[in-house]
Write a protein that holds these residues in place. Sequence first.
Motif, PDB file in Angstrom:
ATOM      1  N   ASN A 142       0.833  -1.199   0.000  1.00 48.94           N
ATOM      2  CA  ASN A 142       0.000   0.000   0.000  1.00 48.94           C
ATOM      3  C   ASN A 142       0.873   1.256   0.000  1.00 48.94           C
ATOM      4  O   ASN A 142       0.806   2.098   0.905  1.00 48.94           O
ATOM      5  CB  ASN A 142      -0.954   0.021   1.197  1.00 48.94           C
ATOM      6  N   SER A 151      -4.033   2.542  -2.465  1.00 51.77           N
ATOM      7  CA  SER A 151      -5.299   1.850  -2.218  1.00 51.77           C
ATOM      8  C   SER A 151      -6.510   2.718  -2.547  1.00 51.77           C
ATOM      9  O   SER A 151      -7.572   2.196  -2.900  1.00 51.77           O
ATOM     10  CB  SER A 151      -5.380   1.398  -0.756  1.00 51.77           C
ATOM     11  N   GLY A 171     -11.566  -3.670  -4.744  1.00 50.76           N
ATOM     12  CA  GLY A 171     -10.680  -2.878  -3.903  1.00 50.76           C
ATOM     13  C   GLY A 171     -11.168  -2.734  -2.484  1.00 50.76           C
ATOM     14  O   GLY A 171     -10.371  -2.791  -1.530  1.00 50.76           O
ATOM     15  N   TRP A 176      -6.817  -2.627   3.755  1.00 58.66           N
ATOM     16  CA  TRP A 176      -5.645  -1.773   3.542  1.00 58.66           C
ATOM     17  C   TRP A 176      -5.274  -1.093   4.850  1.00 58.66           C
ATOM     18  O   TRP A 176      -6.136  -0.711   5.633  1.00 58.66           O
ATOM     19  CB  TRP A 176      -5.943  -0.692   2.501  1.00 58.66           C
ATOM     20  N   SER A 181      -1.365  -4.587   3.484  1.00 58.29           N
ATOM     21  CA  SER A 181      -2.572  -5.015   2.790  1.00 58.29           C
ATOM     22  C   SER A 181      -2.875  -6.432   3.258  1.00 58.29           C
ATOM     23  O   SER A 181      -2.075  -7.061   3.944  1.00 58.29           O
ATOM     24  CB  SER A 181      -2.358  -4.998   1.274  1.00 58.29           C
TER      25      SER A 181
END
Length: 310
Positions: A142, A151, A171, A176, A181
Amino acid sequence: MARHASPLQSLLVDDRFDGDVYPNEPMSRHTTYRIGGPARFFVRVNSVGALTGLIDVCVAEDVPWFMVGRGSNVLVADEGFAGVAVALGRDFRTTRFEEGRFLVGAGATLSSVVQEAFRRNLGGFEFAVGTPGTLGGALRMNAGSRDEWISSRVVSVTTYRPGRGLARLRGDDIAWGYRTSSFADDEAILECELSAEAADPFAVRDKMEANLARRQQSQPLAEPTCGSVFKNPEGTSVGRLIDELGLKGTVCGGACISELHGNFIVNRGGATATDVRALMEHVRHRVREAYGVDLACEVRLVGFNGSARG
């Protein structure tokens, strides 16, 4: 092929295997640190079939493996890695723009996405200007700045995991965090869909130039490093703690804590992974002793204690 060749060896010498194979390849050639002993095999796979086939054979034979991009967040042991280092080649380095979104292979560089967005008068990626590494690596950690993260642009990610196969993750289904992640250690990132938005090209350029200038002034970008070594603790920065302790310039062999930014350890020439690890442990000990803070490592350690992941 020798009669007693393993399935892994048989796969890698098969003319139909869509990839490039380098036995006993020094990982110093594939890391921004320019440090690292040989991997048993360094394999650049050029297609999804080659990648999945290679990973499946490694898992079946219990051969350790790990994905490597540009090597900008990796420290490989001096003894090397007794497994397979997997890099993404041809089919994973494409960047397409469709219906307001980028479709980017995980082997493409993050900098190429930034430049393509700028060329199309699109904003939202200025924070990543000058960031080394591939998109796959950026997603796994990330990557981002103090205020913006990759992200925030992720629509979906396509991955492959042994036993599960290919999957397309939304997503917002991915957890995140700061430099983290929820991708599993044995999950290979293949492609990503990123959102983009129309923007004033002059504003985008100004922001990119300001961000790049700030990085050049505050980070040793011209020297071999792995990027930031430690994650910032909540409420402060590692660089500030190291500065307060007077640790900048501390040397171990060919490695040195940067005078420009304390959270960077640079290879001044001939540094070994052992030198870098010694400085890392010295910093962790001093920070723990002075502030009671246990620093978390940001760089991925490969080949230490036989591990591919730290």
